[in-house]
Scaffold this motif. Structure first.
Motif, PDB file in Angstrom:
ATOM      1  N   SER A   2       0.823  -1.201   0.000  1.00 57.55           N
ATOM      2  CA  SER A   2       0.000   0.000   0.000  1.00 57.55           C
ATOM      3  C   SER A   2       0.869   1.267   0.000  1.00 57.55           C
ATOM      4  CB  SER A   2      -0.979  -0.059   1.176  1.00 57.55           C
ATOM      5  OG  SER A   2      -1.947   0.961   1.068  1.00 57.55           O
ATOM      6  N   ALA A   3       0.666   2.150   0.983  1.00 55.49           N
ATOM      7  CA  ALA A   3       1.437   3.398   1.036  1.00 55.49           C
ATOM      8  C   ALA A   3       2.932   3.137   1.187  1.00 55.49           C
ATOM      9  CB  ALA A   3       0.933   4.282   2.163  1.00 55.49           C
ATOM     10  N   GLY A   4       3.314   1.957   1.645  1.00 56.84           N
ATOM     11  CA  GLY A   4       4.726   1.603   1.687  1.00 56.84           C
ATOM     12  C   GLY A   4       5.353   1.630   0.301  1.00 56.84           C
ATOM     13  N   CYS A   5       4.558   1.359  -0.741  1.00 56.61           N
ATOM     14  CA  CYS A   5       5.065   1.442  -2.116  1.00 56.61           C
ATOM     15  C   CYS A   5       5.415   2.880  -2.471  1.00 56.61           C
ATOM     16  CB  CYS A   5       4.021   0.907  -3.098  1.00 56.61           C
ATOM     17  SG  CYS A   5       3.521  -0.801  -2.808  1.00 56.61           S
ATOM     18  N   LEU A   6       4.618   3.821  -1.971  1.00 53.70           N
ATOM     19  CA  LEU A   6       4.905   5.239  -2.202  1.00 53.70           C
ATOM     20  C   LEU A   6       6.190   5.623  -1.483  1.00 53.70           C
ATOM     21  CD1 LEU A   6       1.312   6.719  -1.778  1.00 53.70           C
ATOM     22  CD2 LEU A   6       2.361   5.637  -3.788  1.00 53.70           C
ATOM     23  N   THR A   7       6.375   5.074  -0.274  1.00 51.03           N
ATOM     24  CA  THR A   7       7.618   5.312   0.464  1.00 51.03           C
ATOM     25  C   THR A   7       8.816   4.871  -0.365  1.00 51.03           C
ATOM     26  OG1 THR A   7       6.479   4.991   2.585  1.00 51.03           O
ATOM     27  CG2 THR A   7       8.876   4.763   2.591  1.00 51.03           C
ATOM     28  N   VAL A   8       8.718   3.695  -0.976  1.00 51.69           N
ATOM     29  CA  VAL A   8       9.813   3.167  -1.792  1.00 51.69           C
ATOM     30  C   VAL A   8      10.061   4.068  -2.995  1.00 51.69           C
ATOM     31  CG1 VAL A   8      10.542   1.240  -3.269  1.00 51.69           C
ATOM     32  CG2 VAL A   8       9.533   0.793  -1.014  1.00 51.69           C
ATOM     33  N   ALA A   9       9.001   4.503  -3.682  1.00 52.56           N
ATOM     34  CA  ALA A   9       9.167   5.361  -4.866  1.00 52.56           C
ATOM     35  C   ALA A   9       9.812   6.690  -4.493  1.00 52.56           C
ATOM     36  CB  ALA A   9       7.818   5.587  -5.547  1.00 52.56           C
ATOM     37  N   VAL A  10       9.383   7.287  -3.374  1.00 53.14           N
ATOM     38  CA  VAL A  10       9.974   8.553  -2.940  1.00 53.14           C
ATOM     39  C   VAL A  10      11.425   8.327  -2.524  1.00 53.14           C
ATOM     40  CG1 VAL A  10       9.859  10.415  -1.229  1.00 53.14           C
ATOM     41  CG2 VAL A  10       7.758   9.590  -2.312  1.00 53.14           C
ATOM     42  N   TRP A  11      11.702   7.238  -1.772  1.00 56.07           N
ATOM     43  CA  TRP A  11      13.079   6.945  -1.374  1.00 56.07           C
ATOM     44  C   TRP A  11      13.976   6.843  -2.614  1.00 56.07           C
ATOM     45  CZ3 TRP A  11      16.451   3.119  -2.660  1.00 56.07           C
ATOM     46  CH2 TRP A  11      17.659   3.133  -1.977  1.00 56.07           C
ATOM     47  N   ALA A  12      13.524   6.094  -3.629  1.00 60.34           N
ATOM     48  CA  ALA A  12      14.334   5.886  -4.826  1.00 60.34           C
ATOM     49  C   ALA A  12      14.556   7.185  -5.598  1.00 60.34           C
ATOM     50  CB  ALA A  12      13.681   4.842  -5.728  1.00 60.34           C
ATOM     51  N   SER A  13      13.652   8.150  -5.461  1.00 58.97           N
ATOM     52  CA  SER A  13      13.836   9.425  -6.158  1.00 58.97           C
ATOM     53  C   SER A  13      14.828  10.338  -5.434  1.00 58.97           C
ATOM     54  CB  SER A  13      12.489  10.143  -6.312  1.00 58.97           C
ATOM     55  OG  SER A  13      12.043  10.689  -5.072  1.00 58.97           O
ATOM     56  N   ARG A  14      15.141  10.026  -4.171  1.00 55.45           N
ATOM     57  CA  ARG A  14      16.018  10.882  -3.368  1.00 55.45           C
ATOM     58  C   ARG A  14      17.346  10.249  -3.000  1.00 55.45           C
ATOM     59  NH1 ARG A  14      11.685  12.831   1.239  1.00 55.45           N
ATOM     60  NH2 ARG A  14      10.212  13.871  -0.173  1.00 55.45           N
ATOM     61  N   HIS A  15      17.413   8.932  -3.002  1.00 53.59           N
ATOM     62  CA  HIS A  15      18.576   8.234  -2.458  1.00 53.59           C
ATOM     63  C   HIS A  15      19.033   7.109  -3.374  1.00 53.59           C
ATOM     64  CE1 HIS A  15      17.875  10.194   1.426  1.00 53.59           C
ATOM     65  NE2 HIS A  15      16.618   9.830   1.333  1.00 53.59           N
ATOM     66  N   THR A  16      20.205   6.613  -3.088  1.00 52.90           N
ATOM     67  CA  THR A  16      20.676   5.365  -3.674  1.00 52.90           C
ATOM     68  C   THR A  16      21.095   4.484  -2.514  1.00 52.90           C
ATOM     69  OG1 THR A  16      22.932   6.176  -3.872  1.00 52.90           O
ATOM     70  CG2 THR A  16      21.501   6.451  -5.784  1.00 52.90           C
ATOM     71  N   GLY A  17      21.174   3.229  -2.769  1.00 55.85           N
ATOM     72  CA  GLY A  17      21.563   2.316  -1.703  1.00 55.85           C
ATOM     73  C   GLY A  17      21.547   0.893  -2.205  1.00 55.85           C
ATOM     74  N   PRO A  18      21.807  -0.030  -1.314  1.00 56.67           N
ATOM     75  CA  PRO A  18      21.966  -1.429  -1.716  1.00 56.67           C
ATOM     76  C   PRO A  18      20.638  -2.166  -1.904  1.00 56.67           C
ATOM     77  CG  PRO A  18      22.299  -1.228   0.631  1.00 56.67           C
ATOM     78  CD  PRO A  18      22.081   0.168   0.116  1.00 56.67           C
ATOM     79  N   VAL A  19      19.769  -1.625  -2.765  1.00 58.06           N
ATOM     80  CA  VAL A  19      18.489  -2.283  -3.038  1.00 58.06           C
ATOM     81  C   VAL A  19      18.646  -3.103  -4.309  1.00 58.06           C
ATOM     82  CG1 VAL A  19      16.049  -1.966  -3.587  1.00 58.06           C
ATOM     83  CG2 VAL A  19      17.162  -0.478  -1.906  1.00 58.06           C
ATOM     84  N   ARG A  20      18.317  -4.375  -4.184  1.00 53.97           N
ATOM     85  CA  ARG A  20      18.421  -5.300  -5.303  1.00 53.97           C
ATOM     86  C   ARG A  20      17.107  -5.413  -6.070  1.00 53.97           C
ATOM     87  NH1 ARG A  20      20.037 -11.354  -3.967  1.00 53.97           N
ATOM     88  NH2 ARG A  20      18.846 -12.243  -5.662  1.00 53.97           N
ATOM     89  N   ALA A  21      15.982  -5.333  -5.333  1.00 51.52           N
ATOM     90  CA  ALA A  21      14.675  -5.506  -5.961  1.00 51.52           C
ATOM     91  C   ALA A  21      13.588  -5.056  -4.990  1.00 51.52           C
ATOM     92  CB  ALA A  21      14.457  -6.978  -6.339  1.00 51.52           C
ATOM     93  N   ALA A  22      12.373  -4.916  -5.527  1.00 56.04           N
ATOM     94  CA  ALA A  22      11.235  -4.537  -4.680  1.00 56.04           C
ATOM     95  C   ALA A  22       9.971  -5.234  -5.147  1.00 56.04           C
ATOM     96  CB  ALA A  22      11.029  -3.021  -4.690  1.00 56.04           C
ATOM     97  N   LEU A  23       9.213  -5.719  -4.178  1.00 53.70           N
ATOM     98  CA  LEU A  23       7.876  -6.254  -4.404  1.00 53.70           C
ATOM     99  C   LEU A  23       6.923  -5.172  -3.917  1.00 53.70           C
ATOM    100  CD1 LEU A  23       6.055  -8.634  -5.222  1.00 53.70           C
ATOM    101  CD2 LEU A  23       6.282  -9.498  -2.870  1.00 53.70           C
ATOM    102  N   LEU A  24       6.181  -4.563  -4.830  1.00 55.84           N
ATOM    103  CA  LEU A  24       5.332  -3.410  -4.540  1.00 55.84           C
ATOM    104  C   LEU A  24       3.870  -3.850  -4.651  1.00 55.84           C
ATOM    105  CD1 LEU A  24       7.419  -0.941  -6.703  1.00 55.84           C
ATOM    106  CD2 LEU A  24       7.509  -1.223  -4.213  1.00 55.84           C
ATOM    107  N   VAL A  25       3.249  -4.070  -3.513  1.00 59.58           N
ATOM    108  CA  VAL A  25       1.931  -4.706  -3.462  1.00 59.58           C
ATOM    109  C   VAL A  25       0.832  -3.660  -3.291  1.00 59.58           C
ATOM    110  CG1 VAL A  25       0.535  -6.434  -2.267  1.00 59.58           C
ATOM    111  CG2 VAL A  25       3.023  -6.744  -2.444  1.00 59.58           C
ATOM    112  N   THR A  26      -0.026  -3.585  -4.270  1.00 62.35           N
ATOM    113  CA  THR A  26      -1.195  -2.701  -4.326  1.00 62.35           C
ATOM    114  C   THR A  26      -0.896  -1.257  -3.902  1.00 62.35           C
ATOM    115  OG1 THR A  26      -2.030  -3.432  -2.150  1.00 62.35           O
ATOM    116  CG2 THR A  26      -2.894  -4.578  -4.096  1.00 62.35           C
TER     117      THR A  26
END
Length: 181
Positions: A66-90
């Motif tokens: 849910s809104a956690g997907c928005l958190t991920v999208a905003v994080w990715a627009s501002r930061h970089t880091g050791p993220v390999r993949a994301a499961l973005l559910v609804t």
């Protein structure tokens, strides 16, 4: 080893929610933020996710609901880091005219959802009967983020209220991301 970070939506997942079940069954899964729960303020959630990601160099797979997907999208627009993949559910659709509801803090989400291609592999899970986004809106997120789209069928918001405690299909999707397949 790849870390699994659980990124909750705006509310606290109930004990029967699949995210809670995954956390209980896998003690190495980490909440970002810990503890998960209201209120949802995107800047606080992005900072919490960044802190957890920055705490270690090992790669992470993000599992957001849910809104956690928005958190991920905003994080990715501002930061970089050791993220390999994301499961973005609804992910809920937040358009330019979106306004916080009566139970949301006024600063819960400000601005538009970043729509740039995510710099890591991702899967958007769509439901044909989600009350917070249409199938077309899920397709738009998946296209813009460069994500694979997974059609979960008529699954509501894929939460406890929709009957999702156990979610074997989600576990298979997570395994695919962890295995790189």
């Amino acid at each position: 080893m790849t870390r699994v970070l659980l990124v909750p939506g705006r509310g606290e997942p109930r004990p029967e929610h699949w995210l809670r079940r995954w956390s209980a069954a896998n003690p190495h899964h980490t909440w970002a933020p810990e503890p998960p729960g209201p209120p949802y303020r995107v800047d606080e959630r992005v900072a919490a996710l960044h802190a957890v990601l920055s705490a270690a160099e090992e790669p992470a797979v993000l599992v957001a609901h849910s809104a956690g997907c928005l958190t991920v999208a905003v994080w990715a627009s501002r930061h970089t880091g050791p993220v390999r993949a994301a499961l973005l559910v609804t992910p809920p659709y937040v358009g330019p005219d979106w306004r916080p509801g009566p139970d949301d803090p006024p600063d819960s989400f400000v601005g538009e959802v970043p729509r740039a291609r995510l710099p890591f592999r991702s899967i958007v899970v769509a439901s044909r009967t989600d009350p917070y986004a249409t199938v077309e809106q899920f397709h738009g997120y998946a296209r813009d983020w460069g994500a694979e789209l997974y059609d979960a069928g008529e699954a509501g918001h894929l939460d406890a209220a929709s009957g999702y405690g156990p979610w074997p299909a989600g576990e298979r999707l997570l395994r695919r991301l962890l295995d790189g397949s």
